[in-house]
Design an enzyme around this catalytic site. Structure first.
Site, PDB file in Angstrom:
ATOM      1  N   CYS A 190       0.919  -1.228  -0.040  1.00  0.00           N
ATOM      2  CA  CYS A 190       0.102  -0.143  -0.099  1.00  0.00           C
ATOM      3  C   CYS A 190       0.920   1.369   0.014  1.00  0.00           C
ATOM      4  CB  CYS A 190      -0.885  -0.169   1.340  1.00  0.00           C
ATOM      5  SG  CYS A 190      -1.713  -1.350   1.293  1.00  0.00           S
TER       6      CYS A 190
ATOM      7  N   ARG B  92       1.470   2.033  -5.943  1.00  0.00           N
ATOM      8  CA  ARG B  92       1.770   0.738  -5.022  1.00  0.00           C
ATOM      9  C   ARG B  92       0.388   0.115  -4.669  1.00  0.00           C
ATOM     10  NH1 ARG B  92       6.659   1.824  -2.273  1.00  0.00           N
ATOM     11  NH2 ARG B  92       5.645   0.142  -0.593  1.00  0.00           N
TER      12      ARG B  92
ATOM     13  N   GLY C 244       1.666  -3.449   4.699  1.00  0.00           N
ATOM     14  CA  GLY C 244       2.178  -4.701   5.223  1.00  0.00           C
ATOM     15  C   GLY C 244       1.383  -5.861   5.693  1.00  0.00           C
TER      16      GLY C 244
ATOM     17  N   GLU D 175      10.009 -12.570 -20.616  1.00  0.00           N
ATOM     18  CA  GLU D 175       9.544 -11.268 -20.037  1.00  0.00           C
ATOM     19  C   GLU D 175       8.600 -10.788 -21.044  1.00  0.00           C
ATOM     20  OE1 GLU D 175       9.753  -9.368 -17.551  1.00  0.00           O
ATOM     21  OE2 GLU D 175       9.730  -7.514 -18.395  1.00  0.00           O
TER      22      GLU D 175
ATOM     23  N   LYS E 208       4.838  -9.307 -19.649  1.00  0.00           N
ATOM     24  CA  LYS E 208       4.545  -8.097 -19.981  1.00  0.00           C
ATOM     25  C   LYS E 208       3.213  -8.046 -20.736  1.00  0.00           C
ATOM     26  CE  LYS E 208       6.602  -6.068 -18.401  1.00  0.00           C
ATOM     27  NZ  LYS E 208       7.541  -5.966 -17.400  1.00  0.00           N
TER      28      LYS E 208
HETATM   29  O1  M6R Z   1      10.866  -4.183  -7.258  1.00  0.00           O
HETATM   30  P1  M6R Z   1      11.340  -5.528  -7.858  1.00  0.00           P
HETATM   31  O2  M6R Z   1      12.112  -5.373  -9.029  1.00  0.00           O
HETATM   32  O3  M6R Z   1      11.964  -6.453  -6.765  1.00  0.00           O
HETATM   33  O4  M6R Z   1       9.764  -6.122  -8.237  1.00  0.00           O
HETATM   34  C1  M6R Z   1      10.083  -7.617  -8.642  1.00  0.00           C
HETATM   35  C2  M6R Z   1       8.606  -7.614  -9.364  1.00  0.00           C
HETATM   36  O5  M6R Z   1       7.559  -7.482  -8.514  1.00  0.00           O
HETATM   37  C3  M6R Z   1       8.616  -7.010 -10.670  1.00  0.00           C
HETATM   38  O6  M6R Z   1       9.751  -7.091 -11.586  1.00  0.00           O
HETATM   39  C4  M6R Z   1       7.173  -7.116 -11.585  1.00  0.00           C
HETATM   40  O7  M6R Z   1       7.337  -8.500 -11.734  1.00  0.00           O
HETATM   41  C5  M6R Z   1       7.120  -6.147 -12.690  1.00  0.00           C
HETATM   42  N1  M6R Z   1       6.309  -5.173 -12.112  1.00  0.00           N
HETATM   43  C6  M6R Z   1       6.423  -6.770 -13.833  1.00  0.00           C
HETATM   44  O8  M6R Z   1       6.404  -5.869 -14.835  1.00  0.00           O
END
Ligand code: M6R
Length: 605
Positions: free
Chosen positions: A2, A27, A100, A478, A482
């Site tokens: 959040c 978020r 959290g 990837e 996406k």
């Molecule tokens: O902030 P992070 O790189 O640790 O986040 C990891 C994944 O949650 C993030 O890469 C997520 O898969 C992407 N938002 C997808 O586009």
């Protein structure tokens, strides 16, 4: 997951909170709410399901002339999406927002007999009632007692009815940053909410209590000792967090990739060679390791898959890639001879953080590739290689992926050099090849109309398959993620040779197959696999290098990237795959930047 914000100061609190929540909305965006002390010093709460815009409308004529308040934008974990479950939560004399998960909220509810008091289904409301029970006029003591009994992750901002103008915050795992500015005192889960007011901020250390009033911020440890905050400075400005004329953050961030790559690579080049002196990364971590373990989630993990395919053949040591949420529970075979590379855009992903802590406890050296300066992963890792992408706001990661790759490519090159696998000439040629990928990305961005047009077929289908071999397979993973996350089209990526072992049964006339064929040594094999799906009626979108020759009619759409060394084709290919997902989402009239059920930073397990 959040977004939380608190403000105390001379300005209208409602406006600051609503603007901050709009910045933090990525978020989580199931519901939003604010609570402010009104002109009679009573706490007023407004909360609504839906986005911040709905909340803004709901409180248009309310909460005027307030100078202290807290706000929250929610990604539901415990309890469905409803006005009641939205934050802030009121409990007796306490108003609280939470980012959290409180893992022991069930047992706490029983232990403190809270069942009859709870009006929501959230774990957060339990914390609010506990605080009310502990509060005897001393906020520190109440917050300390709360911290002693809750287990899990939290960033809390709290107001007590009899303390107008004051906000108390505490965190464990979940992020919390704070700043005292000319406009007043601010605390938030994320820097983007603070940037309009200041470039200087501090990260609230875990298990410390921060207190905001209109004229100062104080920080204390749990024993009540005052602590001097470690002031940091952000290296980007508000422009970086605005759309700047683009219809969506995602499209803007796709366009920012060439610049982000330059910012990540160029400061780390000395005489054409990779140089991590300024990052204070010693070569010993590269020379003394016997294996590499890359750990991350989602897109960051896919960057790790590319790194594995690139590194292992050059370094000739085992390079493994793990999904952080699995790694932390599978007793991985790592030791002090293992270099664990942790990748995270946000630096706050909870599973990735847990993996980092596990790696350190096993004696491994840890190197974090992180975008957000001062984030928990960056602070806890032995060494950090910051990517310089600036803030990534769209939930779908684009520029963060490219810069993670760039950082991994540079790491791989430095390692090969210091381990004697590359001569200086080979290392310099490698970096030159990496730099060549930047104009190739620019070319693909300029040609974005191709992807805009090709999605007309894609968006009428329920499934899409991606396939490739070697590095191309890693890129496919990837591409599929996406497409899924922002267009809601089911997509899977396959190693092209694996299709025949089951999945080809799903290839029927008109099913889209995005085939990536940029790796010379497996090109002919890859083309055979494309023929196999074409023979079954697939709608083939083929991605190759410029010079590649393929039979007439093999592909329904053939997109060519500039001729690059095989190792660097991921960069222009990433742009194509991102644009396909982007236009598919637009074509289906979906919320590109804030797709359903997702949040940018995954700070709960
Ligand atoms: O902030 P992070 O790189 O640790 O986040 C990891 C994944 O949650 C993030 O890469 C997520 O898969 C992407 N938002 C997808 O586009």
């Amino acid at each position: 997951m959040c977004g939380i914000i608190g403000y105390s100061g001379p300005l209208e609190a409602k406006n600051i909170l609503l603007e901050g929540l709009a910045q933090l909305e990525y978020r989580g965006y199931d519901s939003a709410g604010i609570a402010c002390f009104d002109t009679r010093s009573a706490v007023q709460v407004v909360k609504r399901t839906g986005k911040v815009a709905a909340l803004k409308e709901a409180c248009a004529s309310m909460l005027r002339h307030s100078h202290c308040g807290i706000g929250h934008t929610r990604w539901a974990t415990h309890g469905g999406v409803s006005d009641t479950n939205a934050h802030p939560h009121r409990a007796g004399r306490v108003t609280l927002i939470h980012n959290g998960i409180i893992e022991n909220y069930h047992s706490l509810t029983k232990r403190f007999s809270l069942e009859s008091r709870l009006v929501s289904q959230t774990d957060s409301e339990v914390a609010a009632w506990l605080l009310d029970a502990f509060y005897t006029g001393d906020p520190y003591s109440a917050v300390r007692q709360l911290a002693e009994c809750v287990r899990g992750s939290y960033g809390f901002c709290i107001m007590f009815d009899d303390r107008p103008g004051e906000i108390y915050g505490i965190r464990s795992v979940s992020p919390l940053v704070a700043a005292y500015t000319r406009s007043g005192a601010l605390v938030a889960s994320d820097l983007t909410a603070l940037i309009p007011y200041t470039r200087k901020y501090f990260v609230v250390p875990e298990n410390h209590i921060v207190k905001l009033t209109g004229y100062k911020i104080s920080l204390y440890d749990l024993d009540g000792n005052a602590v001097l905050p470690e002031i940091m400075e952000v290296n980007w400005n508000m422009d970086a967090a605005m759309k700047n004329g683009f219809p969506h953050f995602m499209l803007k961030e796709i366009h920012e990739q060439p610049e982000a790559l330059k910012n990540t690579i160029l400061p780390r080049m000395t005489k054409g060679l990779p140089d991590f002196t300024d990052d204070q990364i010693p070569d010993e971590i590269f020379t003394e390791c016997a294996q590499i373990h890359v750990v991350a989630c989602g897109t960051a993990m896919h960057a790790g898959m590319v790194a594995r395919a690139l590194m292992e053949p050059v370094l000739r040591i085992p390079v493994m890639v793990s999904i952080a949420s699995e790694f932390r529970y599978e007793e991985p075979l790592i030791d002090e001879k293992t270099l664990v590379i942790i990748i995270s855009q946000s630096g706050e992903t909870i599973d990735t953080l847990a993996a980092l802590r596990l790696a350190k406890s096993c004696g491994s050296k840890t190197l974090a590739i992180v975008n957000v300066k001062g984030s928990t992963i960056a602070r806890e890792s032995d060494y950090v290689l910051y990517t310089h992408a600036g803030p990534e706001i769209a939930v779908a990661s684009t520029k963060a992926y490219s810069v993670q790759l760039a950082a991994l490519y540079m790491t791989s090159c430095r390692m090969a050099l210091v381990r004697g696998k590359f001569t200086r000439e080979q290392a310099a040629a490698f970096l030159a090849g990496l730099l060549d990928a930047i104009p190739a990305m620019e070319t693909m961005i300029r040609q974005k109309d191709t992807e805009r047009e090709l999605v007309t077929h894609l968006i009428q289908q329920n499934d899409t398959f991606f396939m490739g071999r070697g590095l191309d397979y890693a890129f496919s993973l990837e591409g599929a993620l996406k497409l899924k996350e922002i267009s809601y089209i089911h997509a899977e990526a396959y190693a092209a040779g694996e299709l025949k072992h089951g999945t080809i049964a799903l290839i029927a006339p008109e099913v889209p197959v995005i085939a990536i064929a940029t790796q010379e040594h497996v090109f002919s094999k890859m083309i055979s696999n494309v023929r196999e799906v074409k023979a079954r009626g697939a709608f083939v979108i083929l991605l190759t290098k410029e010079h590649a020759r393929v039979d007439e009619g093999l592909a329904d759409i053939h997109i060519k990237i500039p001729d690059l060394d095989d190792r660097f084709t991921v960069f222009p290919i990433a742009v194509i795959l991102q644009l396909i997902a982007y236009y598919a989402s637009i074509g289906k009239n979906l919320d590109v930047d804030q797709p359903r059920n997702l949040a940018k930073s995954v700070t709960v397990e």
